[in-house]
Design a protein around this motif. Structure first.
Motif, PDB file in Angstrom:
ATOM      1  N   GLN A 106      25.583  33.364  48.990  1.00 60.15           N
ATOM      2  CA  GLN A 106      26.014  32.188  49.743  1.00 60.15           C
ATOM      3  C   GLN A 106      24.861  31.226  50.003  1.00 60.15           C
ATOM      4  O   GLN A 106      25.067  30.027  50.164  1.00 60.15           O
ATOM      5  CB  GLN A 106      26.656  32.605  51.069  1.00 60.15           C
ATOM      6  CG  GLN A 106      27.957  33.355  50.914  1.00 60.15           C
ATOM      7  CD  GLN A 106      29.016  32.551  50.176  1.00 60.15           C
ATOM      8  OE1 GLN A 106      29.139  31.352  50.357  1.00 60.15           O
ATOM      9  NE2 GLN A 106      29.764  33.222  49.316  1.00 60.15           N
ATOM     10  N   GLU A 159      29.349  25.897  44.942  1.00 61.95           N
ATOM     11  CA  GLU A 159      30.143  27.029  45.408  1.00 61.95           C
ATOM     12  C   GLU A 159      29.711  28.263  44.631  1.00 61.95           C
ATOM     13  O   GLU A 159      29.208  28.156  43.513  1.00 61.95           O
ATOM     14  CB  GLU A 159      31.625  26.736  45.162  1.00 61.95           C
ATOM     15  CG  GLU A 159      32.579  27.734  45.749  1.00 61.95           C
ATOM     16  CD  GLU A 159      34.038  27.360  45.462  1.00 61.95           C
ATOM     17  OE1 GLU A 159      34.864  28.286  45.469  1.00 61.95           O
ATOM     18  OE2 GLU A 159      34.340  26.180  45.244  1.00 61.95           O
ATOM     19  N   ASP A 161      31.021  32.494  43.737  1.00 61.50           N
ATOM     20  CA  ASP A 161      31.956  33.596  43.893  1.00 61.50           C
ATOM     21  C   ASP A 161      31.239  34.846  43.419  1.00 61.50           C
ATOM     22  O   ASP A 161      30.036  34.805  43.161  1.00 61.50           O
ATOM     23  CB  ASP A 161      33.287  33.338  43.167  1.00 61.50           C
ATOM     24  CG  ASP A 161      33.148  33.156  41.666  1.00 61.50           C
ATOM     25  OD1 ASP A 161      32.211  33.736  41.064  1.00 61.50           O
ATOM     26  OD2 ASP A 161      33.978  32.449  41.071  1.00 61.50           O
ATOM     27  N   ASP A 162      31.940  35.952  43.289  1.00 64.15           N
ATOM     28  CA  ASP A 162      31.263  37.194  42.951  1.00 64.15           C
ATOM     29  C   ASP A 162      30.753  37.253  41.516  1.00 64.15           C
ATOM     30  O   ASP A 162      29.945  38.106  41.196  1.00 64.15           O
ATOM     31  CB  ASP A 162      32.151  38.393  43.258  1.00 64.15           C
ATOM     32  CG  ASP A 162      33.461  38.384  42.494  1.00 64.15           C
ATOM     33  OD1 ASP A 162      33.875  37.299  42.039  1.00 64.15           O
ATOM     34  OD2 ASP A 162      34.082  39.452  42.360  1.00 64.15           O
TER      35      ASP A 162
END
Length: 182
Positions: A106, A159, A161-162
């Motif tokens: 993040q 952004e 994500d995993d």
């Protein structure tokens, strides 16, 4: 009977050491940001822990001269106790620690990077950037841009994500201005 318990003990130990060195085979160990559910019930780690418990409990009971039924019950109780301890106490502590690491994915949001493997529309490529602690990071990236982002293009990480970093292109005149500010 002791041979079977010792074999379970050895296989469980090999399995536990293997998952510590190599990691889980199924990959469901959580996202690393505290949102993951952790290891699934039927994971390699859980099976290895249960085998280790069966072997440890049964070996101790058999060496103590217990009857075969008592040794079997002791091995089952030990396996259940170890799996419960691992999943109920140790795993949540480890997952919380992972979520409290200094830098998580993040923290990559807002960073500027450079494309090192072209990012075609609908495909992933690779970028390199410097994280907030000054470490050089390479990551798989995707972009909603309609055109391919060529090698060397400046990008902004908007952004994560995993699996991927979601990036957008920075126009050349803005990327040179932002490079001067850093």
């Amino acid at each position: 009977m002791i041979t079977i318990y010792l074999a379970c003990l050895a296989m469980g130990l090999v399995g536990i050491v293997g998952t510590l060195v190599v990691g889980e085979v199924d990959g469901d160990v959580g996202a690393g940001d505290g949102t993951g559910t952790g290891l699934p019930l039927l994971s390699v780690t859980t099976a290895a822990t249960a085998l280790f418990g069966l072997g440890a409990g049964g070996s101790v009971a058999a060496l103590a001269g217990a009857h075969a039924v008592v040794a079997a019950l002791a091995s089952a109780a030990c396996a259940i106790a170890l799996v419960a301890l691992t999943r109920g106490v140790l795993l949540p502590l480890l997952l919380r620690q992972q979520a409290n690491s200094h830098i998580s994915r993040q923290h990559y949001v807002g960073q500027l990077g450079t494309v090192t493997l072209a990012i075609a529309p609908g495909q992933w490529g690779e970028i390199v950037f410097t994280d907030p602690e000054g470490n050089r990071v390479r990551g798989q990236a995707i972009s909603p841009e309609p055109d391919t982002l060529p090698v060397g293009a400046a990008v902004y990480i908007g952004e994560v994500d995993d699996k991927h970093l979601h990036v957008v292109a920075i126009p050349p005149e803005e990327s040179s201005d932002s490079a001067l500010r850093q």
